[in-house]
Design an enzyme around this catalytic site. Structure first.
Site, PDB file in Angstrom:
ATOM      1  N   SER A  13       3.696 -13.283  -5.229  1.00 29.41           N
ATOM      2  CA  SER A  13       4.323 -12.384  -4.703  1.00 29.41           C
ATOM      3  C   SER A  13       2.357 -12.537  -2.637  1.00 29.41           C
ATOM      4  CB  SER A  13       3.577 -10.832  -5.423  1.00 29.41           C
ATOM      5  OG  SER A  13       2.775 -10.811  -5.926  1.00 29.41           O
ATOM      6  N   GLY A  16       3.879 -11.469   2.680  1.00 25.58           N
ATOM      7  CA  GLY A  16       4.352 -11.318   3.783  1.00 25.58           C
ATOM      8  C   GLY A  16       4.971 -10.820   4.647  1.00 25.58           C
ATOM      9  N   LYS A 189       9.541 -28.108  -2.728  1.00 28.55           N
ATOM     10  CA  LYS A 189      10.119 -28.037  -3.926  1.00 28.55           C
ATOM     11  C   LYS A 189      10.005 -26.345  -4.172  1.00 28.55           C
ATOM     12  CE  LYS A 189      11.089 -30.805  -6.151  1.00 28.55           C
ATOM     13  NZ  LYS A 189      12.492 -31.822  -5.816  1.00 28.55           N
ATOM     14  N   LYS A 223      15.808 -29.774   4.531  1.00 29.46           N
ATOM     15  CA  LYS A 223      16.172 -30.228   3.891  1.00 29.46           C
ATOM     16  C   LYS A 223      16.144 -28.572   2.934  1.00 29.46           C
ATOM     17  CE  LYS A 223      12.998 -32.967   0.961  1.00 29.46           C
ATOM     18  NZ  LYS A 223      11.866 -33.560   0.754  1.00 29.46           N
ATOM     19  N   GLY A 354     -12.561   8.196  -1.056  1.00 29.78           N
ATOM     20  CA  GLY A 354     -12.719   6.926  -2.561  1.00 29.78           C
ATOM     21  C   GLY A 354     -12.469   8.479  -3.184  1.00 29.78           C
ATOM     22  N   CYS A 381     -12.386  11.742   4.813  1.00 29.58           N
ATOM     23  CA  CYS A 381     -11.602  12.337   3.147  1.00 29.58           C
ATOM     24  C   CYS A 381     -12.753  12.150   2.949  1.00 29.58           C
ATOM     25  CB  CYS A 381     -10.422  12.046   2.830  1.00 29.58           C
ATOM     26  SG  CYS A 381      -9.865  12.575   1.625  1.00 29.58           S
ATOM     27  N   GLY A 383     -15.089  10.292   2.730  1.00 23.92           N
ATOM     28  CA  GLY A 383     -16.582   9.837   3.234  1.00 23.92           C
ATOM     29  C   GLY A 383     -17.265  11.259   3.804  1.00 23.92           C
ATOM     30  N   ARG A 462      -8.176  16.430  -3.398  1.00 19.18           N
ATOM     31  CA  ARG A 462      -8.209  17.786  -4.286  1.00 19.18           C
ATOM     32  C   ARG A 462      -9.626  18.832  -3.898  1.00 19.18           C
ATOM     33  NH1 ARG A 462      -4.141  16.239  -8.128  1.00 19.18           N
ATOM     34  NH2 ARG A 462      -4.335  13.970  -8.480  1.00 19.18           N
ATOM     35  N   HIS A 507      -6.515  12.055   6.668  1.00 13.81           N
ATOM     36  CA  HIS A 507      -6.112  10.767   7.281  1.00 13.81           C
ATOM     37  C   HIS A 507      -6.210  10.321   7.845  1.00 13.81           C
ATOM     38  CE1 HIS A 507      -7.674   8.837   2.368  1.00 13.81           C
ATOM     39  NE2 HIS A 507      -7.364  10.712   2.594  1.00 13.81           N
ATOM     40  N   GLU A 509      -5.466   7.625  10.380  1.00 14.29           N
ATOM     41  CA  GLU A 509      -5.224   7.088  10.322  1.00 14.29           C
ATOM     42  C   GLU A 509      -3.863   5.972   9.639  1.00 14.29           C
ATOM     43  OE1 GLU A 509      -7.120   7.114   8.205  1.00 14.29           O
ATOM     44  OE2 GLU A 509      -7.159   7.180   6.355  1.00 14.29           O
TER      45      GLU A 509
HETATM   46  N1  GLN Z   1     -12.323  12.603  -3.998  1.00 18.63           N
HETATM   47  C1  GLN Z   1     -11.857  13.491  -2.745  1.00 18.63           C
HETATM   48  C2  GLN Z   1     -10.664  14.361  -2.839  1.00 18.63           C
HETATM   49  O1  GLN Z   1      -9.614  14.695  -4.078  1.00 18.63           O
HETATM   50  C3  GLN Z   1     -11.401  12.279  -1.190  1.00 18.63           C
HETATM   51  C4  GLN Z   1     -10.195  11.531  -1.767  1.00 18.63           C
HETATM   52  C5  GLN Z   1      -9.984  10.984  -0.367  1.00 18.63           C
HETATM   53  O2  GLN Z   1     -10.996   9.976  -0.250  1.00 18.63           O
HETATM   54  N2  GLN Z   1      -8.206  10.082   0.241  1.00 18.63           N
HETATM   55  O3  GLN Z   1     -10.646  14.773  -2.716  1.00 18.63           O
END
Ligand code: GLN
Length: 530
Positions: A13, A16, A189, A223, A354, A381, A383, A462, A507, A509
């Site tokens: 796995s 790509g 192979k 092959k 995070g 987030c 951060g 949350r 987010h 991104e």
């Molecule tokens: N832990 C944070 C929250 O739950 C931020 C979540 C995140 O960075 N996606 O609000």
């Protein structure tokens, strides 16, 4: 009549396969067809939301708030479309549905079995996505490798679909690895064996894409073709390249698009890939480079932040710069194993998203250093939440300020649980998720970024900046420049900061595309690059 393309993987796995799927979609779209894509994940989790990013990489969030496999991110980026949660099918969802039906009595009198009940539910889900999207072509990628026990019901469903939909309306692509030995020899192979396994299950591939550090040697191509029961022109090389965005171009160059279109009875016309080529060209030939520090706690597995890394690439290309990323493990900062002066070598920093305590004090320390040294900071987030904690502690002077996620007894919960989360009992799929509107405040950086009153970005959280602290934070210079409809801060920035200091609760991104970079990342990188 909708056409289905099934993509399986062999040998390992992480080859790509998602990129091959996304590239196939891009190429078919470029010859004028509407395309959508489904990822099948044979694990028993209902969705990716409950998995640690260390296990499976980033959790990709869709517009409708699905917490999905990161391959959906590749599909959205290559195909330039939005997908919904239904585009990520897992064993968990399939069994959940079948068991609920059994309990309701829908199968009364029957013995409920993998074939046909589970396979029927798999096919129903695939077809329902096809119907809802009304796409001409539906790509279905099966996660894992052929021969995995958990993948078998999905392969059986595909085998059946090929008969039911007709062979001209379905196509099977197999992606497998041809390794290079230390002696330099390219071996076929493992590819042969994985194709044999696929055929044993009853699926004859129509095309084989061979991942290898190098181009396939002509003899090896022949092959593989022989062992796959295919003509030589149905075997394609997918060598290591400088950027994943080059993969569609490499496949197309080998006649891949024409072969697939032909096999499916689609009309072929030469695609216009010029915009994509321009993007790849700029990405590969930057005029100069900048360095960005990535401060997070899942830094050992780069896939944990894949959408952020891709968003940076999109914006880099259109700014004609290259971005070198330096990974800073927040736990190491916390334990003083990293000297923060190392940040001096960087032009800016991202404070990554995070959950939980580990590394959070390290991130706060880094934010303080960056802020006090006037470095460009973008917090996403978690951060952003920690930027608020740092500011509350060190500028406003609220001793012990924290997020309630990290310290339930903090005297100053400047970040607190969202009221909508108070009564949440189950942890799967219950965060504040997906696209929500954000009201932008005029005369702010956020306004310069978007230039619009209402924008939409995707969320996954949350916790939130506590509205009770907004007055005191704002009177100390922090500015809330974006609001949720319920009155929660979505964007923060600093007045009078010499470079850029910006925090985003959503987010951005997740919505960044190669040909349409995220406005926030674009602005951040541009303000560094000048
Ligand atoms: N832990 C944070 C929250 O739950 C931020 C979540 C995140 O960075 N996606 O609000």
């Amino acid at each position: 009549m909708v056409k289905y393309i099934f993509i399986t993987g062999g040998v390992l796995s992480g080859l790509g396969k998602g990129i091959v799927t996304a590239s196939t979609g891009l190429l078919l779209k470029s010859i004028g067809y509407s395309v959508t894509a489904i990822k099948i994940d044979p694990y028993v989790n209902v969705d990716a939301g409950t998995m640690n990013p260390y296990m499976h990489g980033e959790v990709f969030v869709t517009e409708d708030g699905g917490e999905t496999d990161l391959d959906l991110g590749h599909y959205e980026r290559f195909l330039h479309i939005n997908l919904s949660r239904k585009h990520n099918i897992t064993t968990g969802q399939v069994y959940y549905e079948v068991i609920m039906r059994e309990r309701r009595g829908d199968y009364l009198g029957e013995c409920v079995q993998i074939i046909p009940h589970v396979t029927d539910e798999i096919k129903r889900r695939i077809r329902s996505v096809a119907e809802e999207s009304s796409a001409d072509i539906v790509l279905v990628e099966i996660g894992g490798t052929v021969g995995d026990i958990e993948g078998l019901p999905f392969l059986e469903a595909i085998r059946q679909m090929r008969i039911e939909e007709g062979f001209n309306n379905t196509l099977a692509i197999h992606v497998a690895l041809s390794p290079i030995l230390p002696s330099g020899e390219q071996k076929t192979k493992p590819v042969q064996h994985s194709i044999q396994e696929l055929r044993r299950i009853g699926i004859q591939p129509d095309a084989v894409v061979v991942r290898s550090p190098r181009w396939l040697e002509p003899g090896n191509k022949a092959k593989i073709a022989l062992y796959s029961n295919l003509p030589g022109e149905a075997v394609y090389s997918d060598p290591d390249v400088d950027t994943i965005y080059r993969v569609p171009l490499i496949l197309h160059m080998q006649g891949y698009t024409k072969h697939i279109a032909g096999r499916l009875g689609l009309e072929y016309r030469e695609p216009d890939l010029s915009r994509w080529m321009k993007f790849v060209d700029r990405l590969s030939n930057p005029e100069r480079r900048i360095r960005i520090a990535m401060i997070g706690k899942y830094t050992k597995l780069r896939d944990s932040y894949i959408s952020i890394v891709e968003a940076l690439k999109h914006t880099a290309a259109w700014n004609n710069i290259g971005i070198d990323l330096g990974w800073f493990e927040a736990t190491d900062i916390e334990n003083n194993r990293i000297d923060l002066e190392e940040l001096e070598g960087y032009d800016g920093a991202l404070i990554l998203p995070g959950f939980g305590r580990r590394g959070s004090e390290g991130k706060i320390k880094a934010i303080r250093y960056l802020r006090e040294h006037g470095k460009p900071i973008l917090g996403i987030c978690f951060g952003m939440q920690l930027m608020v904690v740092e500011y509350a502690r060190n500028v406003v002077g609220l001793e012990g300020a924290n997020s309630r996620e990290l310290d339930p007894n903090t005297p100053h919960p400047v970040v607190d649980l969202l009221p909508s989360q108070y009564n949440v009992e189950h942890l799967g799929g219950t965060m504040r998720l997906g696209s929500h509107p954000i009201h932008i405040v005029k005369d702010t950086i956020a306004w310069r970024i978007y230039g619009r009153e209402v924008v939409y970005e995707r969320h996954r959280h949350r916790y939130e900046v506590n509205p009770r602290y907004i007055d005191v934070l704002e009177s100390s210079g922090l500015r809330i420049s974006g609001w949720s409809p319920e009155g929660y801060p979505e964007f923060i920035e600093l007045r009078g900061y010499e470079t850029i200091y910006f925090g985003s609760q959503p987010h951005p991104e997740f919505k960044s595309r190669p040909l349409q970079p995220s406005p926030i990342y674009y602005f951040f990188v541009k303000s560094i690059a000048g």
